[in-house]
Enzyme design. Structure first.
Site, PDB file in Angstrom:
ATOM      1  N   LYS A 187      32.534 121.604  -7.653  1.00 47.18           N
ATOM      2  CA  LYS A 187      33.019 121.780  -9.019  1.00 47.18           C
ATOM      3  C   LYS A 187      33.314 123.250  -9.293  1.00 47.18           C
ATOM      4  O   LYS A 187      33.080 124.102  -8.449  1.00 47.18           O
ATOM      5  CB  LYS A 187      31.993 121.203 -10.015  1.00 47.18           C
TER       6      LYS A 187
HETATM    7  C1  LIG Z   1      34.812 112.263 -11.917  1.00 43.30           C
HETATM    8  C2  LIG Z   1      33.373 112.412 -11.548  1.00 43.30           C
HETATM    9  N1  LIG Z   1      32.440 111.943 -12.383  1.00 43.30           N
HETATM   10  C3  LIG Z   1      31.125 112.074 -12.110  1.00 43.30           C
HETATM   11  C4  LIG Z   1      30.701 112.672 -10.955  1.00 43.30           C
HETATM   12  C5  LIG Z   1      29.226 112.747 -10.668  1.00 43.30           C
HETATM   13  O1  LIG Z   1      28.782 114.074 -10.542  1.00 43.30           O
HETATM   14  P1  LIG Z   1      27.362 114.390  -9.859  1.00 43.30           P
HETATM   15  O2  LIG Z   1      27.608 114.451  -8.384  1.00 43.30           O
HETATM   16  O3  LIG Z   1      26.944 115.716 -10.411  1.00 43.30           O
HETATM   17  O4  LIG Z   1      26.440 113.310 -10.244  1.00 43.30           O
HETATM   18  C6  LIG Z   1      31.626 113.178 -10.058  1.00 43.30           C
HETATM   19  C7  LIG Z   1      31.193 113.826  -8.811  1.00 43.30           C
HETATM   20  O5  LIG Z   1      31.966 114.197  -7.972  1.00 43.30           O
HETATM   21  C8  LIG Z   1      33.005 113.043 -10.364  1.00 43.30           C
HETATM   22  O6  LIG Z   1      33.932 113.484  -9.513  1.00 43.30           O
END
Ligand SMILES: Cc1ncc(COP(=O)(O)O)c(C=O)c1O
Length: 389
Positions: A187
């Site tokens: 990110k």
């Molecule tokens: C669009 C989207 N939503 C939610 C998430 C979930 O993030 P996390 O890995 O911090 O749980 C991601 C992770 O890549 C994502 O790309």
């Protein structure tokens, strides 16, 4: 162009400076490494960044979303509308709290949720909408908040990819209902793993704090009580210390990401105009909202059927030429989980086409304009190697 002497260009990755590592080390050696003063400071900084709204941090965006659903009282018998084109975690959390995932399609170019289809999917059981700001490009929040007001629904923005994005000049999370962010290393800023939620309502933020740590509240006599089955989603001070320093760099990194995206557009637009290349570029931004996109990813569509080679062959060829390529995302309704609930191909044509044709080109703040030029030239070289003769 020869590429062998060039370093490998990853498709995503964090910047961690020696100074940041030294600060993290200081926290590691400080005698307090789990949630403590660094978490409090990071939450304060995130709140300031989002116009003073209350912020709470978690072990991931997935955890933040699960807690947000609990706060909104989403559970069995409820329906939650989301896009078929987003990361699996969204559908997983809706199902995990016992609600039903109601998919709608996305726009082919923005890849954001189709607003007309959201309206059509609302039933008396609908409790919430979860729009994903795809690759950092904000969804039409005016339209979504309007729908939510009319139908008395909650909106939990999946802003996992959108830290630093803005809508009408306001940061995503600084207006709206609840927004959840990811600090995974791919990110725009990272805490190694981690996430955050920004709330409109202070009482809900306080509830999130309880839900992320076993549901524990402290009683006046110094003992503890649990009135809700909470989880264990608290961020460590080590991660928060990194997050604090990353947040300081975020806006500058996002400016650089926008510059890199504009170099991609400059180099790829003339190529995409040639219909024999079968390339569809991403939507750059909504009209007049150019600076609202934080460019977490630069995703293009390649029509592999028309090109005559497979995506796997393309990804392998790019890897051999020193370029990492990602896939974002699979169509969620076609996962085994949701096929078992009756979903099948043909329901959401845009999401399904994106799932078949998408490739994510490298884009991260550690890249230079020259790296972008290398990616494009190696892509053309891969096309040359792979085109059927
Ligand atoms: C669009 C989207 N939503 C939610 C998430 C979930 O993030 P996390 O890995 O911090 O749980 C991601 C992770 O890549 C994502 O790309």
């Amino acid at each position: 162009m020869t590429t062998s002497s060039q370093p490998y260009i990853k498709f995503a990755g964090p910047i961690i400076t020696p100074e940041m590592a030294a600060e993290v080390n200081e926290t590691l050696l400080s005698g307090w490494i789990t949630s403590g003063p660094q978490v409090a400071a990071f939450e304060k900084a995130l709140s300031v960044y989002h116009a003073g709204r209350p912020a709470r941090v978690f072990t991931s965006a997935t955890a933040a979303m699960e807690v947000a659903f609990q706060i909104c009282g989403i559970g069995p018998g409820d329906e939650v509308i989301t896009s078929a084109m987003t990361f699996f975690s969204v559908g997983n959390m809706i199902e995990k709290v016992g609600a039903k995932t109601v998919f709608v399609d996305c726009d082919l170019h923005t890849r954001n949720i189709d607003i007309a289809q959201v309206k059509a999917a609302i039933t008396p059981r609908t409790k919430a909408i979860v729009p994903t700001h795809f690759a950092g490009l904000p969804c039409d929040m005016d339209a979504l908040l309007d729908i939510a007001r009319t139908h008395r629904l909650r909106i939990i923005e999946d802003a996992a990819l959108a830290i630093g994005s803005s809508w009408h000049g306001q940061k995503i999370g600084a207006s709206g209902d609840i927004a959840t962010f990811s600090f995974h290393p791919n990110k725009n800023m990272t805490t190694i793993e981690g996430g955050a939620a920004i709330f409109a309502d202070e009482a809900e933020a306080k509830r999130a704090q309880v839900l992320r740590f076993h549901g524990i509240t402290k009683l006046a006599d110094g003992t503890r009580d649990v009135d809700v089955a909470g989880g264990k989603f608290n961020m460590s001070d080590v991660s928060a210390r990194l997050g604090l320093r990353q947040l300081e760099m975020l806006d500058a990194w996002n400016v650089h990401r926008r510059e890199l995206a504009s170099v991609y557009f400059k180099l790829l637009t003339p190529i995409a105009r040639d219909s024999s290349m079968h390339i569809v570029l991403p939507a750059s931004a909504h009209t007049g909202e150019e600076d609202g996109h934080s460019w977490n990813m630069f995703c293009v569509l390649l029509d592999f059927d028309a090109l005559g080679f497979s995506r796997k062959a393309f990804i392998d060829a790019m890897h051999a030429k020193g370029v990492g390529i990602g896939i974002s995302y699979e169509a969620m309704h076609l996962s085994t989980l949701f096929r078992a609930k009756g979903h099948q191909p043909g329901e959401f044509p845009n999401a399904e086409r994106i799932a078949r044709q998408t490739v994510t080109l490298p884009l991260h703040a550690g890249m230079t304009d020259i790296d972008v030029a290398h990616v494009v030239s190696r892509m053309m070289s891969a096309f040359g190697d792979l085109f059927p003769r």
